[in-house]
Write an enzyme that holds these catalytic residues in place. Structure first.
Site, mmCIF file in Angstrom:
data_model
loop_
_atom_site.group_PDB
_atom_site.id
_atom_site.type_symbol
_atom_site.label_atom_id
_atom_site.label_comp_id
_atom_site.label_asym_id
_atom_site.label_seq_id
_atom_site.Cartn_x
_atom_site.Cartn_y
_atom_site.Cartn_z
ATOM 1 N N THR A 1 50.673 36.734 45.383
ATOM 2 C CA THR A 1 50.634 35.317 45.024
ATOM 3 C C THR A 1 51.292 35.156 43.657
ATOM 4 O O THR A 1 50.807 35.694 42.659
ATOM 5 C CB THR A 1 49.165 34.841 44.965
ATOM 6 O OG1 THR A 1 48.582 35.080 46.240
ATOM 7 C CG2 THR A 1 49.072 33.375 44.603
ATOM 8 N N LYS B 1 51.225 28.553 48.640
ATOM 9 C CA LYS B 1 50.085 29.471 48.485
ATOM 10 C C LYS B 1 49.094 28.935 47.442
ATOM 11 O O LYS B 1 47.885 28.907 47.661
ATOM 12 C CB LYS B 1 50.601 30.861 48.105
ATOM 13 C CG LYS B 1 49.519 31.858 47.768
ATOM 14 C CD LYS B 1 48.607 32.152 48.942
ATOM 15 C CE LYS B 1 47.348 32.862 48.483
ATOM 16 N NZ LYS B 1 46.398 33.097 49.564
ATOM 17 N N PHE C 1 34.226 24.835 55.119
ATOM 18 C CA PHE C 1 34.434 25.022 53.683
ATOM 19 C C PHE C 1 33.810 23.920 52.823
ATOM 20 O O PHE C 1 34.336 23.584 51.758
ATOM 21 C CB PHE C 1 35.944 25.122 53.391
ATOM 22 C CG PHE C 1 36.252 26.381 52.634
ATOM 23 C CD1 PHE C 1 36.237 27.609 53.273
ATOM 24 C CD2 PHE C 1 36.507 26.360 51.278
ATOM 25 C CE1 PHE C 1 36.487 28.765 52.579
ATOM 26 C CE2 PHE C 1 36.767 27.519 50.574
ATOM 27 C CZ PHE C 1 36.761 28.735 51.228
ATOM 28 N N ILE C 2 32.712 23.348 53.302
ATOM 29 C CA ILE C 2 32.052 22.337 52.466
ATOM 30 C C ILE C 2 30.594 22.751 52.202
ATOM 31 O O ILE C 2 29.712 21.909 52.126
ATOM 32 C CB ILE C 2 32.138 20.912 53.069
ATOM 33 C CG1 ILE C 2 31.604 20.874 54.509
ATOM 34 C CG2 ILE C 2 33.572 20.376 53.000
ATOM 35 C CD1 ILE C 2 31.417 19.441 55.047
ATOM 36 N N GLY D 1 26.989 25.758 46.761
ATOM 37 C CA GLY D 1 26.536 27.101 46.381
ATOM 38 C C GLY D 1 26.514 27.282 44.879
ATOM 39 O O GLY D 1 26.240 26.339 44.123
ATOM 40 N N CYS E 1 40.941 35.647 44.018
ATOM 41 C CA CYS E 1 42.010 34.668 44.227
ATOM 42 C C CYS E 1 41.738 33.285 43.650
ATOM 43 O O CYS E 1 42.494 32.824 42.781
ATOM 44 C CB CYS E 1 42.323 34.561 45.710
ATOM 45 S SG CYS E 1 43.049 36.082 46.352
ATOM 46 N N LYS F 1 41.632 32.852 39.713
ATOM 47 C CA LYS F 1 42.899 33.131 39.020
ATOM 48 C C LYS F 1 44.010 32.192 39.488
ATOM 49 O O LYS F 1 44.866 31.793 38.691
ATOM 50 C CB LYS F 1 43.286 34.605 39.174
ATOM 51 C CG LYS F 1 44.120 34.951 40.377
ATOM 52 C CD LYS F 1 44.672 36.347 40.290
ATOM 53 C CE LYS F 1 45.198 36.814 41.625
ATOM 54 N NZ LYS F 1 46.236 35.996 42.249
ATOM 55 N N ARG G 1 34.911 40.920 42.072
ATOM 56 C CA ARG G 1 35.720 40.235 41.061
ATOM 57 C C ARG G 1 35.276 38.768 40.959
ATOM 58 O O ARG G 1 35.188 38.080 41.960
ATOM 59 C CB ARG G 1 37.215 40.348 41.408
ATOM 60 C CG ARG G 1 37.727 41.778 41.241
ATOM 61 C CD ARG G 1 39.198 41.923 41.610
ATOM 62 N NE ARG G 1 39.409 41.997 43.049
ATOM 63 C CZ ARG G 1 40.586 42.268 43.611
ATOM 64 N NH1 ARG G 1 41.649 42.468 42.844
ATOM 65 N NH2 ARG G 1 40.710 42.326 44.921
HETATM 66 P P1 NAD Z 1 44.559 44.752 44.499
HETATM 67 O O1 NAD Z 1 44.283 44.688 43.052
HETATM 68 O O2 NAD Z 1 43.431 45.002 45.450
HETATM 69 O O3 NAD Z 1 45.678 45.851 44.799
HETATM 70 C C1 NAD Z 1 46.880 45.944 44.116
HETATM 71 C C2 NAD Z 1 47.410 47.371 44.276
HETATM 72 O O4 NAD Z 1 48.720 47.434 43.731
HETATM 73 C C3 NAD Z 1 46.587 48.412 43.567
HETATM 74 O O5 NAD Z 1 46.222 49.450 44.469
HETATM 75 C C4 NAD Z 1 47.532 48.941 42.486
HETATM 76 O O6 NAD Z 1 47.326 50.301 42.154
HETATM 77 C C5 NAD Z 1 48.862 48.707 43.132
HETATM 78 N N1 NAD Z 1 50.011 48.715 42.215
HETATM 79 C C6 NAD Z 1 50.113 48.214 40.962
HETATM 80 N N2 NAD Z 1 51.337 48.444 40.465
HETATM 81 C C7 NAD Z 1 52.047 49.090 41.411
HETATM 82 C C8 NAD Z 1 53.359 49.597 41.490
HETATM 83 N N3 NAD Z 1 54.224 49.463 40.484
HETATM 84 N N4 NAD Z 1 53.749 50.218 42.620
HETATM 85 C C9 NAD Z 1 52.886 50.355 43.649
HETATM 86 N N5 NAD Z 1 51.615 49.900 43.634
HETATM 87 C C10 NAD Z 1 51.197 49.289 42.532
HETATM 88 O O7 NAD Z 1 45.267 43.372 44.861
HETATM 89 P P2 NAD Z 1 45.112 42.485 46.183
HETATM 90 O O8 NAD Z 1 43.768 41.858 46.227
HETATM 91 O O9 NAD Z 1 45.590 43.241 47.354
HETATM 92 O O10 NAD Z 1 46.152 41.312 45.839
HETATM 93 C C11 NAD Z 1 47.542 41.547 45.796
HETATM 94 C C12 NAD Z 1 48.240 40.201 45.691
HETATM 95 O O11 NAD Z 1 47.984 39.438 46.874
HETATM 96 C C13 NAD Z 1 47.785 39.335 44.537
HETATM 97 O O12 NAD Z 1 48.865 38.576 44.067
HETATM 98 C C14 NAD Z 1 46.761 38.414 45.179
HETATM 99 O O13 NAD Z 1 46.627 37.193 44.489
HETATM 100 C C15 NAD Z 1 47.368 38.191 46.537
HETATM 101 N N6 NAD Z 1 46.405 37.871 47.582
HETATM 102 C C16 NAD Z 1 45.185 38.461 47.610
HETATM 103 C C17 NAD Z 1 44.286 38.148 48.610
HETATM 104 C C18 NAD Z 1 42.914 38.750 48.629
HETATM 105 O O14 NAD Z 1 42.049 38.208 49.321
HETATM 106 N N7 NAD Z 1 42.663 39.863 47.925
HETATM 107 C C19 NAD Z 1 44.639 37.213 49.607
HETATM 108 C C20 NAD Z 1 45.917 36.660 49.580
HETATM 109 C C21 NAD Z 1 46.796 36.988 48.556
#
Ligand code: NAD
Length: 443
Positions: free
Chosen positions: A121, A211, A256-257, A260, A267, A270, A335
């Site tokens: 994102t 997004k 989603f209403i 809580g 997400c 941030k 988180r």
């Molecule tokens: P996360 O923190 O769980 O995982 C990120 C991973 O990236 C870690 O394992 C880290 O070691 C790795 N990483 C960092 N630098 C790197 C590099 N240079 N090369 C390879 N790997 C590297 O993050 P997440 O929750 O999977 O979220 C990832 C993205 O997706 C974010 O932008 C988040 O906002 C978005 N997103 C998350 C969700 C969710 O529910 N978690 C849903 C949709 C979108």
């Protein structure tokens, strides 16, 4: 198709696994060597329903590999996903250092034309930054002859149902100006796009903003309901009745209403902050989003206020039994979890916590370590022993029909603070509890 995914977090790992499961050959690259080793041994570092078997089966079949070697990853495929974290920077903006680092890495090892997919994102304009980073490195390598496209393909999975969400996406957003890229993306996602066409093609900036708009809309719904819940409590109404009353309008809907104790997770907090910050950077005052955020911050403190009031400010040496630590059910993600705000406030007031969560115990231990005022217990029953009150913070399924007599017999006072409205106030009252919930009267 050969595919490489940078980042093996919630998004990268699930994406890699579901793509491998339909037959693509996926290499997942992560800089966290321990994580890569664990994954290669079949250990899944996060809890996500259905993920473990999916990873193990596809790993065993050789369709899913894990490595720290970025060069191997880049050379493996013409399609490179960036799925690394974009945490909040100090000023609330999205920190792009991991995304841009991956862009640089891809450019360092690129040997052929590439499609680079922004799955993380990222704020509007990031694809341009990725493009500039890649172009700069290629130029330094004298490989300006290599073509590449940066496509925005945001992820909409929900933690707790990430596998199912990715296997059956509601929509597949593709932000690019290139018809060739659209065709490759369509082929990549074809196995997930069979029932009806879920692909929505748009320009890159609109895809990036989609997004944020989605997450901010959902956060707004939650903060709105929390605001009405707080009002409801003061006015003597019952928010659960109000929820049903408004949800029955199809323009509003029941999803989603739920009121809580505030949204958490990696997400919503941030992403709301990042959009406020993006707006600020272009001198736009995002008034609504600021209010959404402020309501959420405050909402996370409301249960503590009720607890403090009930015990007349005398929380020192009191013990609280806590059910639920993860920010929502079916995940171990802590988180921005409301549980953290509450536990820290209780500790600050000199109280002790005995806590249980079906999946987030390890994560809690990792975050807080060993401390005198936190006891992690193996069952939801064990936390009750000798506690002064029960506090429910996550609506896990296994909390829905507990043994109320046992709860009463174990607590020193039959008081329940329920941050998720799991029970009916009149029933709790009839069972002999003092019951606090959200947006309803104390019984
Ligand atoms: P996360 O923190 O769980 O995982 C990120 C991973 O990236 C870690 O394992 C880290 O070691 C790795 N990483 C960092 N630098 C790197 C590099 N240079 N090369 C390879 N790997 C590297 O993050 P997440 O929750 O999977 O979220 C990832 C993205 O997706 C974010 O932008 C988040 O906002 C978005 N997103 C998350 C969700 C969710 O529910 N978690 C849903 C949709 C979108």
């Amino acid at each position: 198709m050969n595919v490489t995914v940078f980042g093996t977090g919630y998004v990268g790992l699930v994406q890699g696994a579901i793509l491998a499961d339909v037959g693509h050959h996926v290499i997942c690259v992560d800089v966290d060597a321990e994580k890569v080793q664990r994954l290669s041994r079949g250990e899944i570092p996060i809890y996500e329903p259905g993920l473990e078997s999916l990873v193990k089966e596809n790993f065993a079949a050789g369709r899913l590999e894990f490595t720290t070697d970025a060069e191997v990853g880049v050379k493996h495929a013409q399609v490179q996903f960036i799925a690394v974290g974009t945490p909040s920077d100090e000023d609330g903006s999205a920190d792009l250092k991991y995304v841009l680092k991956v862009a640089q890495t891809i450019a360092e090892y690129m040997q052929c034309n590439q499609i680079i997919i922004d799955k993380s994102t990222v704020p509007v304009g990031t694809a341009d930054k990725v493009k500039a980073t890649v172009a700069e490195v290629l130029s330094a390598r004298n490989r300006g002859d290599l073509n590449f496209d940066v496509v925005s393909n945001p992820e909409f999975l929900k933690e707790g149902s990430a596998v199912a969400d990715c296997q059956r996406p509601d929509r597949i957003i593709i932000g690019t100006e290139s018809e060739t890229t659209v065709e490759v993306m369509r082929e990549l996602y074809a196995p997930f796009n069979r029932n009806h066409d879920k692909v929505i093609v748009m320009d890159v900036k609109s895809a990036e903003l989609t997004k944020y708009a989605a997450n901010c809309m959902l956060a707004t719904k939650i903060s709105f309901m929390n605001e009405i819940a707080n009002l409801s409590e003061l006015l003597g109404a019952d928010i659960e009745k109000v929820r049903q009353g408004i949800g029955s309008d199809p323009r509003i809907g029941y999803h989603f209403i739920y009121p809580g104790i505030g949204y958490g997770g990696s997400c919503f907090p941030k992403d709301v902050q990042a959009l406020i910050r993006s707006a600020n950077d272009i001198d736009f005052d995002a008034k609504l989003l600021k209010a959404v955020e402020a309501r959420n911050q405050e909402q996370k403190t409301t249960l503590f206020t009720k607890i403090n009031r009930h015990f007349e400010g005398k929380l020192k040496d009191k013990t609280f039994a806590i059910w639920g630590l993860s920010f929502k059910p079916n995940t171990d993600d802590m988180r921005e979890a409301p549980s953290r705000v509450l536990m820290e406030a209780l500790w600050q007031a000199g109280a002790k916590v005995q806590a249980f969560d079906p999946e987030a115990m390890e994560e809690t231990q990792r975050i807080y370590g060993n401390r005198d005022n936190l006891m992690l217990c193996g069952t939801k029953e064990a936390v009750l022993k000798g506690a002064d009150a029960l506090v429910i913070l996550t609506e896990w399924q296994s909390f829905r029909a507990p043994d109320f007599e046992l709860i009463k017999s174990q607590l020193s006072e039959p008081v329940v603070f329920d941050g998720r409205n799991m029970f009916e106030p009149h029933r709790m009252h009839a069972k002999g509890f003092v019951y606090y919930s959200v947006g309803r009267q104390k019984r």
